[in-house]
Design a protein around this motif. Sequence first.
Motif, mmCIF file in Angstrom:
data_model
loop_
_atom_site.group_PDB
_atom_site.id
_atom_site.type_symbol
_atom_site.label_atom_id
_atom_site.label_comp_id
_atom_site.label_asym_id
_atom_site.label_seq_id
_atom_site.Cartn_x
_atom_site.Cartn_y
_atom_site.Cartn_z
ATOM 1 N N PHE A 35 11.347 15.060 9.423
ATOM 2 C CA PHE A 35 11.146 14.773 10.838
ATOM 3 C C PHE A 35 10.681 16.013 11.588
ATOM 4 C CE2 PHE A 35 14.230 11.459 9.775
ATOM 5 C CZ PHE A 35 13.650 10.351 10.375
ATOM 6 N N ALA A 36 9.791 15.790 12.547
ATOM 7 C CA ALA A 36 9.359 16.866 13.443
ATOM 8 C C ALA A 36 9.002 16.247 14.792
ATOM 9 C CB ALA A 36 8.157 17.608 12.870
ATOM 10 N N THR A 37 9.148 17.035 15.829
ATOM 11 C CA THR A 37 8.665 16.624 17.138
ATOM 12 C C THR A 37 7.409 17.421 17.438
ATOM 13 O OG1 THR A 37 9.966 18.288 18.338
ATOM 14 C CG2 THR A 37 10.990 16.118 17.986
ATOM 15 N N TYR A 38 6.594 16.884 18.306
ATOM 16 C CA TYR A 38 5.422 17.635 18.749
ATOM 17 C C TYR A 38 5.152 17.301 20.202
ATOM 18 C CZ TYR A 38 2.534 13.444 18.534
ATOM 19 O OH TYR A 38 2.007 12.197 18.757
ATOM 20 N N THR A 39 4.502 18.213 20.860
ATOM 21 C CA THR A 39 4.048 17.990 22.226
ATOM 22 C C THR A 39 2.752 18.759 22.396
ATOM 23 O OG1 THR A 39 4.679 18.003 24.567
ATOM 24 C CG2 THR A 39 5.356 19.901 23.262
ATOM 25 N N GLY A 40 1.856 18.186 23.152
ATOM 26 C CA GLY A 40 0.585 18.859 23.339
ATOM 27 C C GLY A 40 -0.214 18.302 24.491
ATOM 28 N N LYS A 41 -1.182 19.102 24.874
ATOM 29 C CA LYS A 41 -2.149 18.712 25.884
ATOM 30 C C LYS A 41 -3.468 18.523 25.148
ATOM 31 C CE LYS A 41 -4.361 20.391 30.078
ATOM 32 N NZ LYS A 41 -4.538 21.541 30.976
ATOM 33 N N VAL A 99 -10.999 12.640 29.985
ATOM 34 C CA VAL A 99 -9.602 12.490 30.386
ATOM 35 C C VAL A 99 -8.772 13.614 29.784
ATOM 36 C CG1 VAL A 99 -7.604 10.927 30.326
ATOM 37 C CG2 VAL A 99 -9.901 9.974 30.350
ATOM 38 N N LYS A 100 -7.824 14.100 30.560
ATOM 39 C CA LYS A 100 -6.827 15.048 30.060
ATOM 40 C C LYS A 100 -5.534 14.258 29.845
ATOM 41 C CE LYS A 100 -8.934 19.083 30.298
ATOM 42 N NZ LYS A 100 -9.080 20.001 29.203
ATOM 43 N N LEU A 101 -4.907 14.503 28.704
ATOM 44 C CA LEU A 101 -3.697 13.775 28.347
ATOM 45 C C LEU A 101 -2.612 14.749 27.910
ATOM 46 C CD1 LEU A 101 -5.582 11.219 26.117
ATOM 47 C CD2 LEU A 101 -4.507 10.633 28.285
ATOM 48 N N VAL A 102 -1.387 14.314 28.023
ATOM 49 C CA VAL A 102 -0.261 15.023 27.432
ATOM 50 C C VAL A 102 0.426 14.015 26.515
ATOM 51 C CG1 VAL A 102 1.379 14.535 29.312
ATOM 52 C CG2 VAL A 102 1.728 16.508 27.853
ATOM 53 N N GLU A 103 0.813 14.496 25.335
ATOM 54 C CA GLU A 103 1.441 13.605 24.365
ATOM 55 C C GLU A 103 2.648 14.297 23.768
ATOM 56 O OE1 GLU A 103 -0.973 10.932 21.945
ATOM 57 O OE2 GLU A 103 -0.089 11.924 20.185
ATOM 58 N N THR A 104 3.698 13.543 23.597
ATOM 59 C CA THR A 104 4.885 14.039 22.931
ATOM 60 C C THR A 104 5.390 12.949 22.007
ATOM 61 O OG1 THR A 104 7.042 15.094 23.258
ATOM 62 C CG2 THR A 104 6.488 13.320 24.764
ATOM 63 N N GLY A 105 5.878 13.356 20.840
ATOM 64 C CA GLY A 105 6.329 12.341 19.913
ATOM 65 C C GLY A 105 7.141 12.896 18.768
ATOM 66 N N VAL A 106 7.577 11.964 17.928
ATOM 67 C CA VAL A 106 8.301 12.283 16.702
ATOM 68 C C VAL A 106 7.463 11.762 15.549
ATOM 69 C CG1 VAL A 106 10.398 11.830 15.340
ATOM 70 C CG2 VAL A 106 10.560 12.129 17.824
#
Length: 160
Positions: free
Chosen positions: A112-118, A133-140
């Motif tokens: 398992f890992a988490t990530y977040t990014g623009k 479009v600019k997005l932000v995403e976070t997930g597992v």
Amino acid sequence: MRYLLKIVTISCLLTAVSCNEPKTITEKQSIEVADDVKQTLNSYFDDIRESGLTAEFKYLDNSKAFFWTPPGFASSISYDSVVTILKQSAPRYQSIDNQWDVLKINPLTKEFATYTGKLSSIVIDTSGQVFKVKLVETGVVVKRHDGWKLLCGQTSTISD
């Protein structure tokens, strides 16, 4: 929006941690997990660029634990709902080019890992209209027998 993002992130972490007992990993293993996840997330974007939205199927975890909150949604949706949306939307786009501007990966275990990014997204629809479009995403992400999969998370539009 930030409140919703925090709730989704906490929910993802609780889902991930409750699936397996946490196992400590070494620094070397942590680096390997981070590198694998980064490669997967970059391949994810490469495949979408090459084959369109339906290339996402390879990267989504087809389990009951999966959920995602897409841009513009107030709550998360299931794997089946994501698949339906992707199949309906795919024919509308000529090309999709997503690029990570910033990406942070936090390995939790070897699985398992988490990530977040623009990220920046340039989408061209079938009429030739260009959308940036600019997005932000976070997930597992979870490691399955066939590679790393997106387990849960959220993608939101942001202003530049």
